[in-house]
Design a protein around this motif. Structure first.
Motif: not given
Length: 160
Positions: A29, A31-32, A54, A59
Motif C-alpha cells: 500500500y 498511500e494507505g 479515509r 494511512m
C-alpha cells in the motif's frame, strides 16, 4: 483495502496449487489501506462496496499531510476518482463529483459544519489546521469550479 487482500490470497492459493515453484505474492500500500464502506459505516454519504474512504484507514503520514493542502480534499467521497467508469466517461465523473458536493451542500443547509463532516469522514485529521471553514461556501466554490472544468447538461457554458 481488505478486499484486495482477500482476492490476492485466493489467487495465491490457486498459484501455489498450480505452480510448484510459486513462492508467493506481496501486496504494498503506497498511500494507505483504505476502508470500503458498508451499510453500517457511520458516514452520511457513501457508495457501499465501491468508495474508498479515509475513516479508520491505515494511512501513510505523507498522505495525511497532503490532505491539508485544500480543505475539500479530506471531505471527498472517495479517495480515488480514476478507476471504473470515472476513468473513461469524464462527464459522468464530473456529474458524480458534483452530485456528492450537492449532497454535502444539503448537509450544510441542515446545519452540519465543516468540522462535523470532517470528524465523520476523517476523524484522524486535525480540523483546526484548516482555520474556520464555512461548509456551505466551500461546497458552492467547489461545485462552481467543477462546472467550469467540464460543463454538465445543467451548465452547458463553455469553460474559460
Amino acid at each position: 483495502g481488505s478486499r484486495s487482500e482477500e482476492i490476492l490470497n485466493e489467487i495465491t492459493a490457486i498459484c501455489h496449487k498450480e505452480f510448484g515453484s510459486f513462492k508467493g505474492a506481496d501486496l504494498f500500500y503506497i498511500e494507505g489501506r483504505f476502508v470500503v464502506p458498508d451499510k453500517d459505516t457511520p458516514v452520511a454519504i457513501k457508495l457501499t462496496g465501491t468508495d474508498l474512504i479515509r475513516r479508520e484507514a491505515l494511512m501513510a503520514p505523507e498522505f495525511i499531510q497532503s490532505q491539508y493542502e485544500l480543505p475539500f480534499y479530506p471531505l471527498e467521497r472517495c479517495i480515488i476518482y480514476d478507476a471504473g467508469s470515472r476513468a473513461f466517461w469524464i462527464r459522468e465523473y464530473v456529474a458524480d463529483v458534483i452530485e456528492y458536493w450537492e449532497e454535502t451542500k444539503a448537509l450544510a443547509a441542515e446545519g452540519i459544519s465543516f468540522a462535523d463532516l470532517l470528524a465523520e469522514r476523517f476523524p484522524e485529521i486535525d480540523a483546526t489546521k484548516f482555520g474556520k471553514q464555512n461548509l456551505m461556501s466551500l461546497c458552492e466554490q467547489h461545485i462552481g469550479k467543477l462546472h467550469r472544468i467540464i460543463p454538465t447538461p445543467k451548465n452547458e457554458a463553455v469553460s474559460e
